[in-house]
Design a protein around this motif. Sequence first.
Motif, PDB file in Angstrom:
ATOM      1  N   UNK A  92       0.853  -1.188   0.000  1.00 31.93           N
ATOM      2  CA  UNK A  92       0.000   0.000   0.000  1.00 31.93           C
ATOM      3  C   UNK A  92       0.892   1.243   0.000  1.00 31.93           C
ATOM      4  N   UNK A  93       0.667   2.146  -0.944  1.00 31.18           N
ATOM      5  CA  UNK A  93       1.498   3.334  -1.073  1.00 31.18           C
ATOM      6  C   UNK A  93       2.706   3.144  -1.958  1.00 31.18           C
ATOM      7  N   UNK A  94       3.091   1.896  -2.224  1.00 31.09           N
ATOM      8  CA  UNK A  94       4.161   1.617  -3.168  1.00 31.09           C
ATOM      9  C   UNK A  94       5.573   1.731  -2.624  1.00 31.09           C
ATOM     10  N   UNK A  95       5.754   1.890  -1.319  1.00 34.18           N
ATOM     11  CA  UNK A  95       7.106   2.025  -0.779  1.00 34.18           C
ATOM     12  C   UNK A  95       7.847   0.702  -0.735  1.00 34.18           C
ATOM     13  N   UNK A  96       7.107  -0.401  -0.684  1.00 30.78           N
ATOM     14  CA  UNK A  96       7.700  -1.730  -0.564  1.00 30.78           C
ATOM     15  C   UNK A  96       7.227  -2.601  -1.716  1.00 30.78           C
ATOM     16  N   UNK A  97       8.123  -3.450  -2.223  1.00 28.79           N
ATOM     17  CA  UNK A  97       7.738  -4.442  -3.216  1.00 28.79           C
ATOM     18  C   UNK A  97       7.999  -5.821  -2.611  1.00 28.79           C
ATOM     19  N   UNK A  98       6.970  -6.679  -2.657  1.00 28.97           N
ATOM     20  CA  UNK A  98       7.044  -8.027  -2.102  1.00 28.97           C
ATOM     21  C   UNK A  98       7.190  -9.025  -3.237  1.00 28.97           C
ATOM     22  N   UNK A 106       9.473 -15.253   1.031  1.00 30.66           N
ATOM     23  CA  UNK A 106       8.923 -13.957   0.644  1.00 30.66           C
ATOM     24  C   UNK A 106       9.925 -12.896   1.066  1.00 30.66           C
ATOM     25  N   UNK A 107      10.241 -11.982   0.150  1.00 25.38           N
ATOM     26  CA  UNK A 107      11.187 -10.918   0.468  1.00 25.38           C
ATOM     27  C   UNK A 107      10.524  -9.563   0.267  1.00 25.38           C
ATOM     28  N   UNK A 142      -0.850  -3.296   7.338  1.00 28.72           N
ATOM     29  CA  UNK A 142      -0.630  -4.245   8.425  1.00 28.72           C
ATOM     30  C   UNK A 142      -0.709  -5.708   7.991  1.00 28.72           C
ATOM     31  N   UNK A 143      -1.358  -6.006   6.862  1.00 29.19           N
ATOM     32  CA  UNK A 143      -1.676  -7.393   6.526  1.00 29.19           C
ATOM     33  C   UNK A 143      -1.180  -7.773   5.146  1.00 29.19           C
ATOM     34  N   UNK A 144      -0.431  -8.882   5.089  1.00 30.66           N
ATOM     35  CA  UNK A 144       0.026  -9.453   3.829  1.00 30.66           C
ATOM     36  C   UNK A 144      -0.627 -10.818   3.647  1.00 30.66           C
ATOM     37  N   UNK A 145      -1.197 -11.048   2.456  1.00 29.20           N
ATOM     38  CA  UNK A 145      -1.824 -12.320   2.133  1.00 29.20           C
ATOM     39  C   UNK A 145      -0.900 -13.101   1.205  1.00 29.20           C
ATOM     40  N   UNK A 146      -0.776 -14.397   1.460  1.00 24.49           N
ATOM     41  CA  UNK A 146       0.064 -15.257   0.637  1.00 24.49           C
ATOM     42  C   UNK A 146      -0.658 -16.570   0.365  1.00 24.49           C
ATOM     43  N   UNK A 147      -0.851 -16.895  -0.914  1.00 28.29           N
ATOM     44  CA  UNK A 147      -1.489 -18.137  -1.315  1.00 28.29           C
ATOM     45  C   UNK A 147      -0.447 -19.079  -1.897  1.00 28.29           C
ATOM     46  N   UNK A 148      -0.711 -20.399  -1.802  1.00 26.21           N
ATOM     47  CA  UNK A 148       0.295 -21.385  -2.194  1.00 26.21           C
ATOM     48  C   UNK A 148      -0.295 -22.495  -3.061  1.00 26.21           C
ATOM     49  N   UNK A 149       0.616 -23.315  -3.577  1.00 25.20           N
ATOM     50  CA  UNK A 149       0.227 -24.444  -4.412  1.00 25.20           C
ATOM     51  C   UNK A 149      -0.675 -25.434  -3.682  1.00 25.20           C
TER      52      UNK A 149
END
Length: 423
Positions: A92-98, A106-107, A142-149
């Motif tokens: 959000x806001x574009x300061x970080x790229x995941x 995940x970095x 505050x929240x990052x979502x990560x989906x997997x195989x």
Amino acid sequence: MFDTVCTLPLPADLFAQAIHPEQPVISVGLSTGHVQTFRLPSEESGDSDDSDQDQASATASRNGNCPAKGHIDTVWQTRRHKGSCRTLTFGVGGETVYSAGTDGIVKAARAETGVVENKILIPAAKDGSVDAPTVVHALSPQTLLLATDSSKLHLYDLRIPYSKVSARPEQTHRPHDDYISSLTPLPPSDTSTSGYSKQWVTTGGTTLAVTDLRRGVLVRSEDQEEELISSTYIGGLASGGTSRGEKVVVGGSGGVLTLWERGAWDDQDERIYVERGAGGGESLETLTVVPEELGKGKMIAVGLGNGKVRFVKLGMNKVVSQLTHDETEGVVGLGFDVEGRMVSGGGQVVKVWHEAAEPNGAYDGFLGGKRMFGGGSDDSDDDDNSDNGDRGSQSDKSRRKRKKQKGNGRGKGHEVMAFADLD
């Protein structure tokens, strides 16, 4: 409708594409594990803002140009993951790229410099192997979502430092029986105090599901007897009767768009045929909403597995135009930047499009000049000096070739799953 501004060749197959929410910047994740960030030329000035580039990265370099539109600049590039970079998103806001890769990590990196600030280890599969990521999305600061195989959906609290690469998710859900292919947040309600989404739609296998940040998986649809691949949200449609004018648009493996009324998740509401074929339609790999500022009305751009981009006018519910991104490779990334330009990615190329001067016909060719890849790098990651081989990319390529067949025999029926949050 759109014409090419420029073409950006890539050194390896594109697996992920992300567009900055506030600047004319794009990032790409490649089959080699590299992540690269580029600054697009400004439409207003006709060239890039050199002072902004210098501030963003001391290693930025001029690598070519878009005819009459200025330069595409490489802000930074690095070998971010061992194996392939599966998925990529801006915060959000574009300061970080995941970014998340087949190395199971995940970095989180500074978008301006590429310097890694945080790492998260993805929980392993039951057999101890890497549970490769399929989707990463920053729901809020505050929240990052990560989906997997393995069809897991992990929720991470970004306020917790993960520098030791030993993070455990705050919640884990399993909304589908197959890998999660897309994730679309639903806009917050009028009573929301945070202004951020707390619910989202996912597709996986032949079902659609809705998950709530506080209550877990709320509902899963009936078996649609077709693999669901992509999704996006669009509001402001005509309302009346039971319709509230808010739809989730879903792309399937058989060339059909389905429209789902928000709040009525049992089954699809409407169907639009995008790509018919004798053996089944072409897979609809990625969807994005065409900005209303462009004056096209309610329209969805659809990236197909055959390299075409088709434009579907809602209300009319039909394809009104198309263009070709690539003659052989499918479109895996599609979106619009802050200046209203469309960015399409697939194969080993990213293309930037602007609104054509005479938007009366479909554009099935390319007019823009090419720029060759090159430029500086930001060796900010520990993995940068590792082997540049294309490990794991063949399996990922095979994964992207969708099966054009009916459902896999799962029984139909509406399933309601209200899980308590797994704190």
